[in-house]
Design an enzyme around this catalytic site. Sequence first.
Site, PDB file in Angstrom:
ATOM      1  N   CYS A 126     -18.905  -5.237  -7.548  1.00  0.00           N
ATOM      2  CA  CYS A 126     -18.442  -6.159  -6.508  1.00  0.00           C
ATOM      3  C   CYS A 126     -19.628  -6.909  -5.944  1.00  0.00           C
ATOM      4  O   CYS A 126     -20.680  -6.309  -5.684  1.00  0.00           O
ATOM      5  CB  CYS A 126     -17.729  -5.377  -5.404  1.00  0.00           C
ATOM      6  SG  CYS A 126     -17.070  -6.413  -4.080  1.00  0.00           S
ATOM      7  N   HIS A 168      -8.419  -5.953  -7.548  1.00  0.00           N
ATOM      8  CA  HIS A 168      -9.709  -5.894  -6.858  1.00  0.00           C
ATOM      9  C   HIS A 168      -9.841  -7.027  -5.845  1.00  0.00           C
ATOM     10  O   HIS A 168     -10.197  -6.796  -4.680  1.00  0.00           O
ATOM     11  CB  HIS A 168     -10.834  -5.978  -7.897  1.00  0.00           C
ATOM     12  CG  HIS A 168     -12.213  -5.954  -7.319  1.00  0.00           C
ATOM     13  ND1 HIS A 168     -13.099  -4.929  -7.528  1.00  0.00           N
ATOM     14  CD2 HIS A 168     -12.880  -6.861  -6.540  1.00  0.00           C
ATOM     15  CE1 HIS A 168     -14.233  -5.188  -6.901  1.00  0.00           C
ATOM     16  NE2 HIS A 168     -14.126  -6.373  -6.293  1.00  0.00           N
ATOM     17  N   GLU A 169      -9.543  -8.264  -6.277  1.00  0.00           N
ATOM     18  CA  GLU A 169      -9.718  -9.405  -5.381  1.00  0.00           C
ATOM     19  C   GLU A 169      -8.704  -9.390  -4.234  1.00  0.00           C
ATOM     20  O   GLU A 169      -9.047  -9.689  -3.088  1.00  0.00           O
ATOM     21  CB  GLU A 169      -9.629 -10.714  -6.159  1.00  0.00           C
ATOM     22  CG  GLU A 169     -10.709 -10.899  -7.218  1.00  0.00           C
ATOM     23  CD  GLU A 169     -12.118 -10.689  -6.693  1.00  0.00           C
ATOM     24  OE1 GLU A 169     -12.374 -10.980  -5.499  1.00  0.00           O
ATOM     25  OE2 GLU A 169     -12.960 -10.201  -7.463  1.00  0.00           O
ATOM     26  N   HIS A 172      -9.483  -7.278  -1.186  1.00  0.00           N
ATOM     27  CA  HIS A 172     -10.371  -7.865  -0.174  1.00  0.00           C
ATOM     28  C   HIS A 172      -9.569  -8.499   0.965  1.00  0.00           C
ATOM     29  O   HIS A 172     -10.039  -8.547   2.110  1.00  0.00           O
ATOM     30  CB  HIS A 172     -11.254  -8.938  -0.812  1.00  0.00           C
ATOM     31  CG  HIS A 172     -12.452  -8.394  -1.532  1.00  0.00           C
ATOM     32  ND1 HIS A 172     -13.458  -7.693  -0.898  1.00  0.00           N
ATOM     33  CD2 HIS A 172     -12.801  -8.448  -2.843  1.00  0.00           C
ATOM     34  CE1 HIS A 172     -14.390  -7.355  -1.788  1.00  0.00           C
ATOM     35  NE2 HIS A 172     -14.009  -7.799  -2.981  1.00  0.00           N
TER      36      HIS A 172
END
Length: 214
Positions: A126, A168-169, A172
């Site tokens: 990351c 994953h994105e 955020h």
Amino acid sequence: MPAAPGPVAAMPGAPHILLMAIRKIARMGHPVLQGVAKPVPDPTAPEVKALVRDMIETMIDANGAGLAAPQIYEPWRIVVFQAPPERAPEGIDEEEAFDHTAPLTVLINPEIEFLTSEMEKGWEGCLSVPGLRGAVPRYTVLRYGGLSLTGERIERVARGFHARVVQHECDHLDGILYPQRMDDLSELIFETEARAFAAARRPAEDQEQEKADA
């Protein structure tokens, strides 16, 4: 949505062309990475387009596979990512690599629906957690949707590495970094030690075979 900070100016002699800016990337521990991002009211707004340009420029400069707006201190529900085969991490197995891979994608106000209960571990890094990699369990198949910069609906089914990047994105946007998804912190390692760690975890018979082949 407020105008994105940073230099977004017209080039001399070409007022219709806007300069992109490489932004500073927030690191783990900063409050902007811990909160829930806000929905974007109008995906077609000029300031949204300016922000997305900066996100793409920043992602490419940092050699990332994806970037979420909170990573550049903007608490909005926007992600950009790219998951073609050449972006897949080294050593990824065939099952995870299989996918209808995604080109560069801008996704505004994304939504995810998991299409399986099956999860698989894979190595992730990351830009907000520099120098480290971790083995993270993720769902293997999902459907995601959202809006483009023109306000059009985007909807795709993703598998493998593509699905991993999307999860994953989008994490955020809810204040979650990948170490929080890990189930074994002994698998959180420095990138410089990744090859040695992988070699140590390989079955002994594989290593014996390599010696025999040498």
